[in-house]
Design a protein around this motif. Structure first.
Motif, PDB file in Angstrom:
ATOM      1  N   GLU A 189      56.898  44.588  55.874  1.00 31.75           N
ATOM      2  CA  GLU A 189      56.892  43.142  55.655  1.00 31.75           C
ATOM      3  C   GLU A 189      56.420  42.816  54.240  1.00 31.75           C
ATOM      4  OE1 GLU A 189      58.148  40.777  57.565  1.00 31.75           O
ATOM      5  OE2 GLU A 189      58.792  42.353  58.935  1.00 31.75           O
ATOM      6  N   PHE A 190      55.433  43.565  53.752  1.00 31.06           N
ATOM      7  CA  PHE A 190      54.997  43.407  52.368  1.00 31.06           C
ATOM      8  C   PHE A 190      56.150  43.726  51.422  1.00 31.06           C
ATOM      9  CE2 PHE A 190      53.263  45.041  48.406  1.00 31.06           C
ATOM     10  CZ  PHE A 190      52.266  44.126  48.088  1.00 31.06           C
ATOM     11  N   GLY A 191      56.877  44.792  51.751  1.00 34.30           N
ATOM     12  CA  GLY A 191      57.977  45.230  50.902  1.00 34.30           C
ATOM     13  C   GLY A 191      59.065  44.192  50.759  1.00 34.30           C
ATOM     14  N   LYS A 192      59.373  43.503  51.831  1.00 31.04           N
ATOM     15  CA  LYS A 192      60.424  42.487  51.799  1.00 31.04           C
ATOM     16  C   LYS A 192      60.082  41.359  50.821  1.00 31.04           C
ATOM     17  CE  LYS A 192      61.717  43.271  56.628  1.00 31.04           C
ATOM     18  NZ  LYS A 192      61.672  42.698  57.996  1.00 31.04           N
ATOM     19  N   ILE A 193      58.763  41.107  50.659  1.00 36.62           N
ATOM     20  CA  ILE A 193      58.323  39.989  49.824  1.00 36.62           C
ATOM     21  C   ILE A 193      58.021  40.421  48.394  1.00 36.62           C
ATOM     22  CG2 ILE A 193      56.587  38.165  49.564  1.00 36.62           C
ATOM     23  CD1 ILE A 193      56.096  38.428  52.618  1.00 36.62           C
ATOM     24  N   TYR A 194      57.360  41.592  48.256  1.00 34.73           N
ATOM     25  CA  TYR A 194      56.767  41.927  46.961  1.00 34.73           C
ATOM     26  C   TYR A 194      57.314  43.169  46.271  1.00 34.73           C
ATOM     27  CZ  TYR A 194      53.105  38.611  48.369  1.00 34.73           C
ATOM     28  OH  TYR A 194      52.417  37.496  48.765  1.00 34.73           O
ATOM     29  N   LEU A 195      58.197  43.913  46.905  1.00 32.79           N
ATOM     30  CA  LEU A 195      58.579  45.196  46.314  1.00 32.79           C
ATOM     31  C   LEU A 195      60.002  45.226  45.749  1.00 32.79           C
ATOM     32  CD1 LEU A 195      56.880  47.716  48.782  1.00 32.79           C
ATOM     33  CD2 LEU A 195      56.079  46.930  46.547  1.00 32.79           C
ATOM     34  N   LYS A 196      60.559  44.074  45.455  1.00 32.14           N
ATOM     35  CA  LYS A 196      61.887  44.058  44.846  1.00 32.14           C
ATOM     36  C   LYS A 196      61.828  44.470  43.379  1.00 32.14           C
ATOM     37  CE  LYS A 196      63.860  40.640  47.989  1.00 32.14           C
ATOM     38  NZ  LYS A 196      64.472  39.287  48.121  1.00 32.14           N
ATOM     39  N   ASP A 197      60.727  44.126  42.702  1.00 35.45           N
ATOM     40  CA  ASP A 197      60.552  44.547  41.316  1.00 35.45           C
ATOM     41  C   ASP A 197      59.072  44.474  40.960  1.00 35.45           C
ATOM     42  OD1 ASP A 197      59.925  41.825  40.473  1.00 35.45           O
ATOM     43  OD2 ASP A 197      62.085  41.437  40.576  1.00 35.45           O
ATOM     44  N   SER A 198      58.721  44.956  39.776  1.00 37.24           N
ATOM     45  CA  SER A 198      57.323  45.030  39.371  1.00 37.24           C
ATOM     46  C   SER A 198      56.719  43.642  39.189  1.00 37.24           C
ATOM     47  CB  SER A 198      57.188  45.832  38.075  1.00 37.24           C
ATOM     48  OG  SER A 198      57.958  45.253  37.044  1.00 37.24           O
ATOM     49  N   ASN A 199      57.512  42.652  38.762  1.00 34.48           N
ATOM     50  CA  ASN A 199      56.983  41.300  38.598  1.00 34.48           C
ATOM     51  C   ASN A 199      56.492  40.735  39.923  1.00 34.48           C
ATOM     52  OD1 ASN A 199      57.450  41.172  35.841  1.00 34.48           O
ATOM     53  ND2 ASN A 199      59.549  40.410  36.099  1.00 34.48           N
ATOM     54  N   GLN A 200      57.267  40.953  40.975  1.00 36.51           N
ATOM     55  CA  GLN A 200      56.852  40.466  42.287  1.00 36.51           C
ATOM     56  C   GLN A 200      55.589  41.181  42.743  1.00 36.51           C
ATOM     57  OE1 GLN A 200      60.315  40.870  44.860  1.00 36.51           O
ATOM     58  NE2 GLN A 200      60.639  38.668  44.749  1.00 36.51           N
ATOM     59  N   PHE A 201      55.558  42.511  42.555  1.00 35.41           N
ATOM     60  CA  PHE A 201      54.367  43.256  42.978  1.00 35.41           C
ATOM     61  C   PHE A 201      53.135  42.771  42.218  1.00 35.41           C
ATOM     62  CE2 PHE A 201      51.322  46.717  42.387  1.00 35.41           C
ATOM     63  CZ  PHE A 201      50.988  46.956  43.714  1.00 35.41           C
ATOM     64  N   ASN A 202      53.281  42.501  40.944  1.00 35.39           N
ATOM     65  CA  ASN A 202      52.139  42.070  40.127  1.00 35.39           C
ATOM     66  C   ASN A 202      51.601  40.710  40.551  1.00 35.39           C
ATOM     67  OD1 ASN A 202      52.155  44.418  38.588  1.00 35.39           O
ATOM     68  ND2 ASN A 202      53.542  43.552  37.044  1.00 35.39           N
ATOM     69  N   GLN A 203      52.380  39.967  41.323  1.00 39.21           N
ATOM     70  CA  GLN A 203      51.918  38.685  41.846  1.00 39.21           C
ATOM     71  C   GLN A 203      51.319  38.807  43.241  1.00 39.21           C
ATOM     72  OE1 GLN A 203      55.210  35.928  41.605  1.00 39.21           O
ATOM     73  NE2 GLN A 203      55.625  36.434  39.459  1.00 39.21           N
ATOM     74  N   SER A 204      51.286  40.014  43.774  1.00 39.22           N
ATOM     75  CA  SER A 204      50.810  40.222  45.148  1.00 39.22           C
ATOM     76  C   SER A 204      49.309  40.470  45.184  1.00 39.22           C
ATOM     77  CB  SER A 204      51.525  41.429  45.768  1.00 39.22           C
ATOM     78  OG  SER A 204      50.982  42.653  45.263  1.00 39.22           O
TER      79      SER A 204
END
Length: 217
Positions: A189-204
């Motif tokens: 579930e985390f992956g669906k929201i935040y793991l599409k690219d590094s920018n999304q992960f950096n906002q998690s």
């Protein structure tokens, strides 16, 4: 040699996201079928295939095994790779049917060789075997799927294979199959929201999280 202690990560994710109640299915046999159909596709496509198969057979193993190859292929076609998946599904369901789909009996017969026995079935790879261990046979295991590998990569431990990440993770004796189910659900579930690219992960909420690495004796 160093291994990763996953528990601080699990507790942080659970604190932030709460229980996920994975796998999305009404029965363990639906999980078995879904675990095969979801290979190399997304869950929306699996839902279409499951609904067609359910309408025809009510996901009853003996009814599915009575279908012709062509009938089964047509029903699961939305999941993609339907020719290979139909063969895998029939072989796997025959294995379950030999014990009347008694999961406890199959587990007892296989003992410590259950994962090895699952991997010997056509179309069952490491991820599917571990998913079945966790969600069908109620045994704790770490599912090092694509989202997990992406997450641990962003956290500073890139891995090139399922096998490599799985063997870097050491689960404590207190880690239950319910923990394994939740951990897998949380990661996906985390992956669906935040793991599409590094920018999304950096906002998690995990952008500054540090994994705990320990020496293995």
């Amino acid at each position: 040699m160093f291994v990763i202690d996953p528990m601080p990560l699990y507790h942080q994710m659970f604190k932030e996201m709460g229980p996920q109640h994975w796998w999305p299915a009404d029965s363990k046999m639906e999980i078995v079928i879904g675990a095969i159909l979801v290979q190399n596709t997304n869950w929306n496509n699996v839902d279409l295939a499951l609904n067609q198969l359910r309408a025809k057979t009510n996901l009853n193993v003996k009814q599915i095994l009575q279908l012709s190859q062509a009938e089964l292929e047509a029903l699961i076609r939305p999941s993609g790779f339907y020719k290979n998946k139909s063969k895998s599904l029939l072989n796997v369901l025959k294995w379950f049917d030999q014990a009347d789909c008694d999961f406890d009996k199959l587990s007892q017969l296989a003992g410590t060789h259950l994962r090895k026995d699952l991997l010997a079935l056509p179309g069952i790879g490491e991820e599917t075997a571990d998913s079945l261990l966790v969600y069908v046979f109620d045994q704790p295991a770490f599912i090092a799927d694509n989202y997990a590998r992406k997450l641990f990569g962003y956290l500073g431990y890139p891995t090139v294979s399922y096998h490599q990440l799985k063997h870097q993770i050491t689960l404590p004796p207190t880690f239950t199959y319910r923990d394994a189910q939740e951990f897998h659900g949380l990661i996906d579930e985390f992956g669906k929201i935040y793991l599409k690219d590094s920018n999304q992960f950096n906002q998690s909420f995990l952008s500054h999280f540090k994994l705990r690495v320990v020496a293995k004796e």
